[in-house]
Design an enzyme around this catalytic site. Sequence first.
Site, mmCIF file in Angstrom:
data_model
loop_
_atom_site.group_PDB
_atom_site.id
_atom_site.type_symbol
_atom_site.label_atom_id
_atom_site.label_comp_id
_atom_site.label_asym_id
_atom_site.label_seq_id
_atom_site.Cartn_x
_atom_site.Cartn_y
_atom_site.Cartn_z
ATOM 1 N N HIS A 84 -2.515 1.047 6.881
ATOM 2 C CA HIS A 84 -2.846 1.048 5.448
ATOM 3 C C HIS A 84 -2.945 2.484 4.946
ATOM 4 O O HIS A 84 -3.304 3.398 5.690
ATOM 5 C CB HIS A 84 -4.176 0.324 5.227
ATOM 6 C CG HIS A 84 -4.495 0.057 3.789
ATOM 7 N ND1 HIS A 84 -3.692 -0.715 2.968
ATOM 8 C CD2 HIS A 84 -5.527 0.479 2.996
ATOM 9 C CE1 HIS A 84 -4.227 -0.780 1.757
ATOM 10 N NE2 HIS A 84 -5.331 -0.050 1.745
ATOM 11 N N CYS A 125 0.815 -1.223 0.000
ATOM 12 C CA CYS A 125 0.000 0.000 0.000
ATOM 13 C C CYS A 125 0.844 1.265 0.000
ATOM 14 O O CYS A 125 0.597 2.191 -0.792
ATOM 15 C CB CYS A 125 -0.967 -0.018 1.181
ATOM 16 S SG CYS A 125 -0.189 0.017 2.821
ATOM 17 N N HIS A 144 -5.935 2.129 -3.970
ATOM 18 C CA HIS A 144 -5.017 1.552 -2.978
ATOM 19 C C HIS A 144 -4.612 0.153 -3.407
ATOM 20 O O HIS A 144 -5.215 -0.453 -4.302
ATOM 21 C CB HIS A 144 -5.660 1.533 -1.593
ATOM 22 C CG HIS A 144 -6.880 0.663 -1.471
ATOM 23 N ND1 HIS A 144 -7.098 -0.165 -0.406
ATOM 24 C CD2 HIS A 144 -7.965 0.496 -2.290
ATOM 25 C CE1 HIS A 144 -8.255 -0.794 -0.540
ATOM 26 N NE2 HIS A 144 -8.801 -0.415 -1.684
#
Length: 367
Positions: free
Chosen positions: A307, A253, A319
């Site tokens: 994240h 990510c 993402h």
Amino acid sequence: MPLLASAQYEEIIKSVKQQYAPDRRVAVWDITSHNDGEKCVIAGQVDNPAAKQALTAAFAAKGKEIINNVEVLPSKAVSATPWALARLPFVHNRVKPGHEYEMATQSLMGTPMRVLDKKDGWYRVQTPDNYISWVIESSLTLMSNADFNAWQSAQRYIVTGLITFMYETPVESENVASDLLLGDILVKTGEKKGWIQLATPDGRKGWAHSKDVQPLEEWAAQPFSADKMLGVARRMMGSTYTWGGMSPKGLDCSGLTKTCYFAIGIIIQRDASQQVLYGQKIAPKDWKEARPGDLLYFGTKSGRVTHTAIYEKDGYYIHSSGRVKRNSVDPDNDTYLTTPFLSINRIDGMVGTPGIVAAKEHKWYFK
């Protein structure tokens, strides 16, 4: 002079570590202690001279004289070659010297690295975002100060195509000299109509389409463009999630966010938990005020960031989770995810503040 208990040694060492090396990803702190008769011996490695001095001072404040055998990196073993470049389209950076250890990140071809130490054919290196890891020697081109200065003075090109190739001759064919990835940096050695001849850090030469590369100075001088950065993210839709990945062949990510910002000449921190510390903060409840290119952070109910994503528009973000894909922060949207939404960070307007560096200002890329 009485001996301190070993637990007290560790408490003193821990307090100095917290001051000088709280994050092992960007600082070296390998310290041990033991008694030698009436004295405590401190040994190991740090990368900050002030940290070594602080250890002596901290023990002295407790009335304890020590033998300070701590080595300050870079070590003498790498004094002749204090610099290195990644020599392959991307190389694996690991948390310890060995293929069996976790991949911390990857470095793209031509990434300049400061060499700190070596062990069993592996080199401890620091990347331009200060990240510290180990890379095997066969993935690096080691350089003296003179070599590194020559590289900085050379006419260099950066790859702007997502995944492309350089060929042995200026003709698209099966004779591939190397694949090339977005962000790779090579030295220009020739030019023909529609083609640029390039040399890898280990001296291999080949020809790339001129449309897929750009002079490094021009790339570094580009203005901030959320549209261009998001265009890179969209081109990577469907790419596989890869822990530590930093290329279109696979990204995690924060690798996605970092790669997309690097595509517009901006260096941000490596991991999500580092990136979230920098930039202009916007509350998650105000997500309708987010702009294209803002970074979103998600994590646990306790507030730990795990994240990150790039905001697109209308609540949507891109993402890397399983693959690079699109979801929404709008609870009314079918693609909404329930992972706790912790922060929005704006990079636009914050370049040059801590943790956010323009490549054109980074002394490892340009003199």
